[in-house]
Design an enzyme around this catalytic site. Structure first.
Site, PDB file in Angstrom:
ATOM      1  N   GLY A  80       0.714  -1.335   0.023  1.00 38.95           N
ATOM      2  CA  GLY A  80       0.147  -0.147   0.048  1.00 38.95           C
ATOM      3  C   GLY A  80       0.821   1.253   0.039  1.00 38.95           C
ATOM      4  O   GLY A  80       2.200   1.237   0.159  1.00 38.95           O
TER       5      GLY A  80
ATOM      6  N   ARG B 167      -1.799  -9.655   0.270  1.00 39.29           N
ATOM      7  CA  ARG B 167      -2.885 -10.744   0.376  1.00 39.29           C
ATOM      8  C   ARG B 167      -2.678 -11.634  -0.890  1.00 39.29           C
ATOM      9  O   ARG B 167      -3.296 -12.699  -0.874  1.00 39.29           O
ATOM     10  CB  ARG B 167      -4.217  -9.953  -0.036  1.00 39.29           C
ATOM     11  CG  ARG B 167      -4.870  -9.451   1.276  1.00 39.29           C
ATOM     12  CD  ARG B 167      -6.152  -8.584   0.939  1.00 39.29           C
ATOM     13  NE  ARG B 167      -6.003  -7.284  -0.102  1.00 39.29           N
ATOM     14  CZ  ARG B 167      -6.979  -6.583  -0.455  1.00 39.29           C
ATOM     15  NH1 ARG B 167      -8.341  -6.964  -0.007  1.00 39.29           N
ATOM     16  NH2 ARG B 167      -6.742  -5.740  -1.213  1.00 39.29           N
TER      17      ARG B 167
ATOM     18  N   LEU C 185      -6.480 -10.483   6.405  1.00 37.46           N
ATOM     19  CA  LEU C 185      -7.021  -9.597   7.859  1.00 37.46           C
ATOM     20  C   LEU C 185      -8.178 -10.692   8.079  1.00 37.46           C
ATOM     21  O   LEU C 185      -8.364 -10.653   9.383  1.00 37.46           O
ATOM     22  CB  LEU C 185      -7.444  -8.418   7.642  1.00 37.46           C
ATOM     23  CG  LEU C 185      -6.334  -7.432   7.196  1.00 37.46           C
ATOM     24  CD1 LEU C 185      -7.004  -6.012   6.708  1.00 37.46           C
ATOM     25  CD2 LEU C 185      -5.302  -7.326   8.158  1.00 37.46           C
TER      26      LEU C 185
ATOM     27  N   ALA D 213      -1.757  -2.601   7.526  1.00 40.31           N
ATOM     28  CA  ALA D 213      -3.148  -3.147   6.450  1.00 40.31           C
ATOM     29  C   ALA D 213      -4.373  -2.832   7.214  1.00 40.31           C
ATOM     30  O   ALA D 213      -4.534  -3.234   8.364  1.00 40.31           O
ATOM     31  CB  ALA D 213      -2.895  -4.733   6.240  1.00 40.31           C
TER      32      ALA D 213
ATOM     33  N   LYS E  75     -11.817   2.345  12.251  1.00 40.27           N
ATOM     34  CA  LYS E  75     -10.462   2.527  13.062  1.00 40.27           C
ATOM     35  C   LYS E  75     -10.732   2.950  14.430  1.00 40.27           C
ATOM     36  O   LYS E  75      -9.598   2.421  15.096  1.00 40.27           O
ATOM     37  CB  LYS E  75      -9.854   3.805  12.302  1.00 40.27           C
ATOM     38  CG  LYS E  75      -9.512   4.005  10.799  1.00 40.27           C
ATOM     39  CD  LYS E  75      -8.790   2.720  10.393  1.00 40.27           C
ATOM     40  CE  LYS E  75      -7.346   3.061  10.874  1.00 40.27           C
ATOM     41  NZ  LYS E  75      -6.431   1.978  10.230  1.00 40.27           N
TER      42      LYS E  75
END
Length: 342
Positions: free
Chosen positions: A16, A38, A67, A87, A162
């Site tokens: 990312g 992934r 995840l 992630a 989050k």
């Protein structure tokens, strides 16, 4: 700098925007990096991207992790000194169901922590966000001691994800047995801009700049919040990992002053770009759009926001001086323009 015997860091989400910059910083400082993806097809892309940025990748390896699955986490953390858990799903648009974003955010954080506990790592650094601090505030100043009310109907699904993920992580650490010495730190970035490594500009923040430069944002939302350059953020991640006094802290990673989308557009216009518009969308227009546009709906809770951040602890702890927003936006636009013209 890492010691002569290289310390190993598991970096989740290495492919990312933030993950690549953190990997670059770690490798340049002499750490060994084990990056999670992934899909292993991403590994070659990461290697090529870092090599193109003049990074020595001889001490970079990869593991495949999801995840939402327990598979592979303990093996991935085995032999690591640290975990940098970056992630997590990120999109402004509200998903069709909250679980699509919240489940991987919360469960992924807990999987990283459990793997760290089982492997006996020294410290886990979790990438959270200022949205877990600023909640549904519209004006004023927030800081590391503030928490978002995850039950508020005024926050987006991303903000909720989050907040819940960070809450779950702190609760996990607080309930570790006294015999476990694993340390924990969160890094809470503001809006993240700065030049990407590589040519992938499909991420949320890069897409915003891309759309501005191409004239695809004729109106910008009335929102202002603190921002951070991804290069400064990567440095903070490493400092949060190795600085003894950072243990147990929430590191607010953002400039203190709020920056608006209109200000960003003006910076770009001043640089000679023709596409950006500084026209602010009326709030009622975005509320109307939110009835059938999930991205507009995701912004509703931030309309009229003009928040400052108390980053005094970050500056003091690390001697941190972030780049200016102007420099960050200019560098972002230059990099995105080059990619567009390739």
């Amino acid at each position: 700098m890492a010691q002569n015997i290289r310390e190993r860091v598991l970096v989740t989400g290495i492919s990312g925007f933030i993950g690549l910059h953190c990997a670059k910083e770690l490798l340049n400082q002499g750490f060994e990096v084990r990056g999670s993806v992934r899909d292993m097809k991403k590994a070659d892309e990461v290697l090529i991207t870092l090599a193109a940025a003049s990074v020595d990748t001889r001490h970079l390896t990869f593991v495949q992790l999801d995840l939402t699955s327990d598979e592979g986490w303990n093996d991935a953390a085995e032999g690591c000194d640290y975990i940098m858990h970056i992630a997590s799903p990120f999109t402004i648009a509200n998903p069709k169901t909250e679980a699509e974003m919240i489940t991987p955010a919360v469960e992924g954080s807990l999987r990283a922590l459990r793997a760290g506990e089982n492997a006996g790592v020294k410290r886990v650094v979790l990438t959270s966000s200022i949205v877990a601090m600023m909640g549904s505030m519209k004006t004023g100043t927030f800081g590391p001691s503030d928490w978002t009310d995850s039950s508020s109907s005024a926050i987006s699904t991303y903000t909720k994800s989050k907040t819940l993920a960070e809450r779950a992580a702190w609760e996990f650490v607080e309930n570790l047995p006294d015999s476990n010495t694993m340390e924990f730190v969160t890094v809470n970035p503001g809006g993240v801009f700065g030049p990407p490594l590589g040519t992938n500009i499909t991420g949320q923040t890069m897409a915003i700049v891309d759309q501005m430069l191409n004239g695809k944002l004729p109106l910008v939302p009335n929102i202002a919040f603190p921002m951070v350059d991804v290069r400064d953020l990567a440095v903070l991640h490493v400092q949060a990992m190795i600085t003894p006094k950072a243990n147990g802290k929430r590191i607010l990673a953002a400039g203190s002053a709020p920056s608006s989308f209109a200000e960003m557009a003006q910076i770009l216009k001043d640089e000679g770009y023709k596409g950006p518009s500084t026209r602010i969308a009326p709030d009622f227009f975005l509320r109307f759009m939110s009835l059938f546009d999930r991205e507009a709906k995701g912004m509703l809770g931030m309309l009229g926001m003009n928040l400052s951040a108390d980053n005094a602890a970050t500056r003091s702890l690390f001697g941190w001086t972030p780049r200016s927003v102007k420099q960050s936006i200019q560098d972002t636009a230059k990099a995105v323009s080059l990619i567009q013209n390739q």
